[in-house]
Design a protein around this motif. Structure first.
Motif, PDB file in Angstrom:
ATOM      1  N   VAL A  37      -8.842   3.580   2.858  1.00 43.20           N
ATOM      2  CA  VAL A  37      -8.715   2.623   1.852  1.00 43.20           C
ATOM      3  C   VAL A  37      -9.121   2.952   0.470  1.00 43.20           C
ATOM      4  O   VAL A  37      -8.489   2.978  -0.349  1.00 43.20           O
ATOM      5  CB  VAL A  37      -9.143   1.128   2.054  1.00 43.20           C
ATOM      6  N   LYS A  38     -10.287   3.530   0.454  1.00 39.56           N
ATOM      7  CA  LYS A  38     -11.017   4.135  -0.741  1.00 39.56           C
ATOM      8  C   LYS A  38     -10.025   5.215  -1.245  1.00 39.56           C
ATOM      9  O   LYS A  38      -9.819   5.447  -2.419  1.00 39.56           O
ATOM     10  CB  LYS A  38     -12.386   4.801  -0.525  1.00 39.56           C
ATOM     11  N   LEU A  39      -9.568   6.214  -0.280  1.00 38.55           N
ATOM     12  CA  LEU A  39      -8.890   7.418  -0.728  1.00 38.55           C
ATOM     13  C   LEU A  39      -7.398   6.917  -1.415  1.00 38.55           C
ATOM     14  O   LEU A  39      -6.940   7.638  -2.428  1.00 38.55           O
ATOM     15  CB  LEU A  39      -8.455   8.226   0.347  1.00 38.55           C
ATOM     16  N   LEU A  40      -6.687   5.980  -0.706  1.00 33.23           N
ATOM     17  CA  LEU A  40      -5.529   5.562  -1.180  1.00 33.23           C
ATOM     18  C   LEU A  40      -5.440   4.508  -2.392  1.00 33.23           C
ATOM     19  O   LEU A  40      -4.530   4.104  -2.997  1.00 33.23           O
ATOM     20  CB  LEU A  40      -4.684   5.037   0.075  1.00 33.23           C
ATOM     21  N   GLY A  41      -6.726   3.680  -2.489  1.00 30.47           N
ATOM     22  CA  GLY A  41      -6.767   2.945  -3.622  1.00 30.47           C
ATOM     23  C   GLY A  41      -6.209   1.534  -2.973  1.00 30.47           C
ATOM     24  O   GLY A  41      -5.749   0.509  -4.060  1.00 30.47           O
ATOM     25  N   ARG A  42      -5.921   1.241  -1.721  1.00 31.39           N
ATOM     26  CA  ARG A  42      -5.231   0.126  -1.309  1.00 31.39           C
ATOM     27  C   ARG A  42      -5.426   0.185   0.118  1.00 31.39           C
ATOM     28  O   ARG A  42      -5.847   1.145   0.625  1.00 31.39           O
ATOM     29  CB  ARG A  42      -3.488   0.121  -1.732  1.00 31.39           C
TER      30      ARG A  42
END
Length: 103
Positions: free
Chosen positions: A57-62
């Motif tokens: 989630v942090k890596l993708l921003g969603r």
């Protein structure tokens, strides 16, 4: 986050997946049919799966829609991105560059 990045860099192709997800199955099958042997981490079967999901989630921003694919240690994306690359003829060269294909 460190665990996800470490796992993502250990093999040419890494897929974070859910065992019951039909799109995950489709992408895993695509790579196998292309002659790639990806490392697959089933988030719902791994004791640290929740932790890895939060890192994605942090890596993708969603919220990640699985599968999440890394090629050559770099985040490529989910099903839509992989299929776009494949249909555009860009997936195989990317896999060769990462050392996942020899031909």
């Amino acid at each position: 986050m460190d665990r996800v990045m470490k796992l993502a860099s250990q093999k040419a192709v890494v897929i974070f997946s859910l065992s019951s997800c039909c799109m995950c199955h489709t992408i895993k099958r695509l790579f196998c049919e292309l002659g790639v042997n990806p490392a697959v981490y089933e988030l719902d079967e791994d004791p640290r799966g929740r932790e890895m999901e939060k890192a994605l989630v942090k890596l993708l921003g969603r919220n990640p829609s699985v599968p999440v694919v890394f090629i050559g240690g770099k985040l490529v994306g989910s099903t839509d991105r992989i299929m776009a690359l494949h249909l555009g003829g860009k997936l195989t060269p990317l896999l060769r560059e990462a050392g996942a294909l020899w031909l």
